[in-house]
Structures are given as structure tokens and as C-alpha cells.
Design a protein around this motif. Structure first.
Motif, PDB file in Angstrom:
ATOM      1  N   SER A  33      -0.432  -5.108  -9.504  1.00  0.00           N
ATOM      2  CA  SER A  33       1.365  -4.834  -9.565  1.00  0.00           C
ATOM      3  C   SER A  33       2.310  -4.304  -8.237  1.00  0.00           C
ATOM      4  O   SER A  33       3.501  -4.566  -8.631  1.00  0.00           O
ATOM      5  CB  SER A  33       1.361  -3.871 -10.449  1.00  0.00           C
ATOM      6  N   THR A  36       3.159  -7.801  -6.563  1.00  0.00           N
ATOM      7  CA  THR A  36       3.891  -8.571  -7.339  1.00  0.00           C
ATOM      8  C   THR A  36       5.382  -8.116  -6.879  1.00  0.00           C
ATOM      9  O   THR A  36       6.557  -8.580  -6.982  1.00  0.00           O
ATOM     10  CB  THR A  36       3.873  -8.378  -8.821  1.00  0.00           C
ATOM     11  N   LEU A  39       6.484  -8.895  -3.940  1.00  0.00           N
ATOM     12  CA  LEU A  39       7.592 -10.206  -4.102  1.00  0.00           C
ATOM     13  C   LEU A  39       8.523 -10.366  -4.543  1.00  0.00           C
ATOM     14  O   LEU A  39       9.140 -11.185  -3.350  1.00  0.00           O
ATOM     15  CB  LEU A  39       6.369 -11.167  -5.109  1.00  0.00           C
TER      16      LEU A  39
END
Length: 143
Positions: A33, A36, A39
Motif C-alpha cells: 500500500s 503504491t 507510485l
């Protein structure tokens, strides 16, 4: 061989073994998480990098032009290396030309001095032209 009959008592122990992996799965999920979420930041930063790299394409095109011109520049550099020698030769030739022009000027003065009396004599001959004004004035001064 006959099919095995599942042992209903072994299910809780297997369930306990599988459940023991849940904390590790939760930890890995939390890590994924966070990664991500990063990102999105990486994507935003990459857009900024791409924007700043636009100048590189212009520079790349200029470098390609320079690279294409390198053979010509090398030839020019070779010619430029000969410039001092050529200038020295020109300087020598100009000095020679200057000396020749001086000699010519002196010869012209001598020729002018030697022709002037001939012009006076030719003017006095029958059918000759009248002497020029400066020649007549010169005769008056002599008299």
C-alpha cells in the motif's frame, strides 16, 4: 487403495497454522500500500523530469549538427594551421613588391628627367607644338 476420509479434528490445527501467516500477509499488504502510494509521486516526478528534458532534445539536435560538421571542421583546422606560413610568404612577397615599386619610381623619375629635354627640343623643331606653360616659365627663369 481406498479414498481417505478427512479427519475433522485436524481442521482446527490447519486453520491455526494458516491463520498464523495472517500477520505477515497484513504486513506485506501494508508495505504494498505504501509503495503504491509512492507510485503516484514517482509518476508526478517523472512528468516533471520529462518537462525539464525537453531542452535536451534541442541540445541533442544541435550536437548532431556539430557531429555532422566535424569532418569539415577538421579540414578547416588543418588549413588554419598553415595560415602563419602563408602569411610569412605573403609578407616576404609584399616586401619584394615594395622594393620593386621603389625601383620603378626611381626609374620613372630618371626617365622623366631624361625625356624633358627631348620634349623641349621636339617643341622647337619645325612642326613641333608650342612648349607647355611650365616649360616657358622655366625658360624665363633661366634667362
Amino acid at each position: 487403495m481406498a479414498p481417505r476420509i478427512p479427519n475433522p479434528l485436524s481442521a482446527p490445527s490447519e486453520l491455526a497454522r494458516v491463520l498464523s501467516h495472517l500477520p505477515k500477509i497484513a504486513e506485506n499488504t501494508a508495505s504494498m500500500s505504501r509503495d503504491t502510494e509512492l507510485l503516484a509521486m514517482v509518476q508526478r516526478d517523472m512528468a516533471e523530469v520529462a518537462k525539464r528534458m525537453e531542452g535536451v532534445t534541442t541540445m541533442d539536435a544541435r550536437m548532431a549538427n556539430i557531429e555532422a560538421a566535424m569532418p569539415v571542421l577538421v579540414d578547416v583546422q588543418k588549413d588554419l594551421a598553415q595560415v602563419p606560413v602563408i602569411i610569412a610568404k605573403l609578407d616576404d612577397r609584399i616586401a619584394q613588391l615594395s622594393a620593386l615599386l621603389e625601383e620603378l619610381a626611381l626609374s620613372m623619375e630618371g626617365l622623366q628627367r631624361s625625356i624633358t629635354p627631348l620634349g623641349r627640343i621636339a617643341g622647337r623643331l619645325p612642326g613641333g607644338s608650342k612648349p607647355a606653360k611650365h616649360e616657358r616659365e622655366g625658360d624665363v627663369e633661366k634667362a
